[in-house]
Each structure stands twice: as C-alpha cells, then as structure tokens.
Enzyme design. Structure first.
Site, PDB file in Angstrom:
ATOM      1  N   SER A 211      56.952 -11.167  80.656  1.00 23.57           N
ATOM      2  CA  SER A 211      57.165 -10.383  81.870  1.00 23.57           C
ATOM      3  C   SER A 211      58.093 -11.155  82.792  1.00 23.57           C
ATOM      4  O   SER A 211      58.750 -12.111  82.368  1.00 23.57           O
ATOM      5  CB  SER A 211      55.819 -10.083  82.542  1.00 23.57           C
ATOM      6  OG  SER A 211      55.985  -9.129  83.577  1.00 23.57           O
ATOM      7  N   ASN A 212      58.168 -10.773  84.055  1.00 27.74           N
ATOM      8  CA  ASN A 212      59.029 -11.494  85.005  1.00 27.74           C
ATOM      9  C   ASN A 212      58.380 -11.457  86.381  1.00 27.74           C
ATOM     10  O   ASN A 212      57.302 -10.889  86.563  1.00 27.74           O
ATOM     11  CB  ASN A 212      60.422 -10.866  85.028  1.00 27.74           C
ATOM     12  CG  ASN A 212      60.366  -9.402  85.393  1.00 27.74           C
ATOM     13  OD1 ASN A 212      59.987  -9.040  86.499  1.00 27.74           O
ATOM     14  ND2 ASN A 212      60.706  -8.545  84.433  1.00 27.74           N
ATOM     15  N   ALA A 213      59.061 -12.053  87.362  1.00 29.40           N
ATOM     16  CA  ALA A 213      58.442 -12.309  88.671  1.00 29.40           C
ATOM     17  C   ALA A 213      58.521 -11.128  89.642  1.00 29.40           C
ATOM     18  O   ALA A 213      58.116 -11.246  90.793  1.00 29.40           O
ATOM     19  CB  ALA A 213      59.096 -13.531  89.306  1.00 29.40           C
TER      20      ALA A 213
END
Ligand code: C5P
Length: 401
Positions: A211-213
């Site tokens: 995933s990412n931030a």
C-alpha cells in the site's frame, strides 16, 4: 450587522441550546429577521429555562419549535430541515455538541440535525474548563471533520465571573459565517461528481499487503467542497480511518481492481471526475491463500501491473471532465504534463511530495493545476480544505473556457 445585504431572503434554522448565552441568540435572530431572512427557531428544553419561546415567536413572527410531539400530524424535524438552507446552533452547549458528535437524537433539535442535509454552523458557548475538556475538544473536532463550521468562542468575561475562552462568538462573527455559507457558489447544483480517494491495498497473503501513505484527506475535502457547491457526489474510497462527509454517497473499496469496478459503475454521466486516489501501480502476481511463514518466505515478490483507471476513462472520453492528480518528487510540471496528455485528461493537479511537510496526510499541501497545451493555475500552499476550494474554482474556470 454583517457586511452588505444578501440578494435574496434566506431560510435559516436556528437551534438554541440551554446556556446563559441563549439570550444572545435573540439578538442574532432579530438581526436576521430585520434584514429579510425567514427564521425558524428550535429550542431545547433547557434553552426554554433561559429564554421564553415567546421571545423568539415575537421576533420571527413564527411558531417556535420546542418538542418532537408538537404536531402529531407532521414529522416536525423533517419538514423543518427541508425548508431551511442552513442550520445554525447558537449557542451550542457541551451537552448538545457531545450528542451531535455521537449521533444521539433524543429531542427535536438533535433529531433535526441528524435529518439535515444542509450546512451546519455551530457556535459553542460554555465555561472555559468545559470547553477545554478533552471530551469537548474531541467532540468539536469530530463535528468539524464531518463538515460543520465551528464559530470559535471568544475569550473574555464569562458568566461565572472568570476570564477565559468560552464566550459565545460575537453576533457579527456568527452572521459572517452564515453568510459565507449562503453566498458560497451553488454552481455544481444538478451535476454529479465522482471523486476517488485514499490508497489501495494489494494482498500478499491474508495478513500482509502492499500500500502507500495516502490518507484520503485531499479527496475527502474535494468531495466535501463539491457537496457544498450543490453537487451530487459519489466518493470511491480506499482504506482510510477518516470519516467521509455526511451527504456524500460512499463506496468503500480495498484493491485497485475493486476501485476500478466501483468507478466504472458511477463514472457514466458524471460531469466531473476527480481522481485523487493513490492507486497501487503494482500488485503481487500471486496472493498466498495462507499466511507465509518465516522459514518458507520468498526471496522476492513477483509483481504485475494494476489497471490504470484514469487512463481507461481517458480512452472512453464520453463528456466527463477528467481531473487527475500527479504526486511527483522531481521535474514536477514536466512529468505532470506528460501524464495529462498520455491519459487524455482535461486537467491535472500537481503535488510536490518531495517535501516532508507536504503531500500525504492531514497537513498542508501545495498544488498547481495544469491544462491544455500550456494552461497553468497555481493554487499555492495551504490547508487541504482551502486547496479543495481553489481546485473547484480552477475546474470551473477551465470548464467555462
Ligand atoms: O500515472 P500516475 O499513477 O502517477 O497517475 C496518477 C493519477 O492517475 C491519479 O489521478 C490517480 O488517481 C490515477 N490513477 C488511476 N489508476 C491507477 C493509477 C493512477 O486512476 N492505477
């Protein structure tokens, strides 16, 4: 008095709670009526111990609403909020703020707030210790997150004989907030807007994912702003802790493929689609059915591309104004212009994520909108709510041509 008369009379619903400042609501209502607004007043039971309903009835020339059980033949709280353009709670007590934060509806006022799909202005007034109590701070924050406009209490002499914060904001400040909402453009009325927001998650195994931030903050603010400009809003939202605004239709998704499907279901016929989602570009080629054990862990995870949702929409091009986001760390505008062309977008908002304090998360951001061959509208540096306003102004400017 507030600055300048509004062009039309407005229908304003004022909720009065039981605090000493309740008498000040009478002054506010009188000012609104004198300038031509039609004002309905709802009072809580304790408000009626401070000021008689008769005061408000005389000021407004209308019946004052005090109970869920006044009119057995009509559903009072529903018809009240349907008729109004804005709901202002003046003063709002700690108790009512807590009830609203928790979604409790145990009297006419709290039922009316839950039933309302109109902007909510909340002017708290209470003792300083009550206002600063962590429970109240948290409740005010929750209301703000859901889109309520909080008119901060002022500092000054409080009824208990001490000085501090908690005094109801001045009438001018409250009316200025009400007017800011009423004046706000309704230019998206009758239009359907789709916004994508948040990250996506691509499973490696049942407990791990890529995933990412992204937190979804920017997209949520863009959806909120579209809603307040009168649009019907579909928000396709990846996994986030944030609460989307009341009144927006939300579809929650996890993976890029789920996001693609949800977007395709709502994109047709949308006037504008704003893609702020940080969609994963890659997913594991294989998702393990069982949790991968340490000792059998793979050396590397084989990846495959996820669908590019915006590119697919750009290829279909059926009248929807497409706005992409480009989070870049180098050669911002050059890279964003390439994306604008490659995905056949109508505009792209460029976001410099190389600075730690900008980009992802709830902090401020800096955006520039690019369009056409060399069109450029800098929105500057600011909070995401302000940037969302700037973005919609820019979209409207480009659409008008
Ligand atoms: O090419 P890039 O991923 O940087 O493009 C970013 C823009 O494209 C964003 O608006 C994002 O929401 C959208 N996008 C998408 N589907 C993907 C990847 C990005 O819609 N798989």
């Amino acid at each position: 008095m507030s600055d300048g008369a509004l062009p039309h009379a407005h229908r304003i619903l004022v909720g009065v709670c039981g605090g000493i400042a309740a008498y000040k609501a009478a002054g506010l209502v009188s000012t609104l009526v004198q300038r031509g607004d039609v004002v309905d007043v709802v009072m809580t039971e304790s408000a009626q111990r401070f000021v008689a309903p008769l005061t408000f009835a005389a000021l407004t020339g209308r019946r004052v609403h005090t109970s869920l059980w006044d009119d057995p033949e009509t559903i009072g709280h529903i018809s009240l909020v349907r008729a109004a353009q804005i709901f202002a709670i003046v003063p709002a007590t700690a108790n009512v703020i807590a009830k609203l934060a928790g979604g409790i509806a145990d009297d006419l006022l709290t039922n009316a707030v839950l039933a309302a799909r109109i902007p909510l202005v909340v002017a708290p007034a209470m003792n300083m210790a009550m206002y600063e109590h962590p429970a109240t701070v948290e409740n005010v924050r929750r209301l703000r997150e859901r889109g309520a406009l909080i008119v901060e209490p002022a500092s000054g002499y409080l009824a208990e004989g001490e000085y501090g914060v908690g005094r109801l904001a001045d009438e001018d400040a409250i009316i200025a907030q009400i007017d800011a909402v009423l004046r706000h453009g309704r230019e998206l009325r009758g239009q359907r807007i789709v916004v994508t927001a948040g990250p996506t998650r691509e499973a490696v195994d049942p407990v791990r994912f890529l995933s990412n931030a992204s937190t979804g903050t920017m997209g949520i603010e863009i959806a909120r702003e579209a809603l307040s400009r009168g649009a019907e809003v579909d928000l396709v939202l990846g996994p986030t802790q944030l609460e989307p605004p009341h009144g927006v239709r939300v579809r929650r998704v996890t993976t890029a493929e789920q996001m693609r499907r949800a977007v395709m279901e709502v994109a047709d016929g949308a006037a504008v689609l704003v893609a702020t989602a940080a969609v994963a570009d890659f997913r594991p080629a294989v998702t393990f059915a069982q949790k991968v054990k340490k000792n059998e862990g793979a050396e590397a995870i084989a990846l495959e591309r996820t669908p590019d949702i915006l590119e697919e929409l750009g290829r279909q091009k059926n009248g929807t104004f497409l706005v992409g986001f480009a989070a870049e760390t180098e050669r911002l505008e050059e890279n964003a212009r390439l994306k604008l062309r490659a995905k056949r977008l109508d505009a792209i908002a460029v976001n410099d994520v190389s600075h730690e304090e900008r980009g992802f998360g709830v902090g401020p951001n800096e955006l520039t909108v690019l369009y056409g061959d060399d069109g450029r509208i800098p929105l500057g540096f600011g909070g995401k709510r302000e940037l969302a306003r700037g973005l919609w102004d820019a979209i409207e400017q480009i659409r008008r041509g």
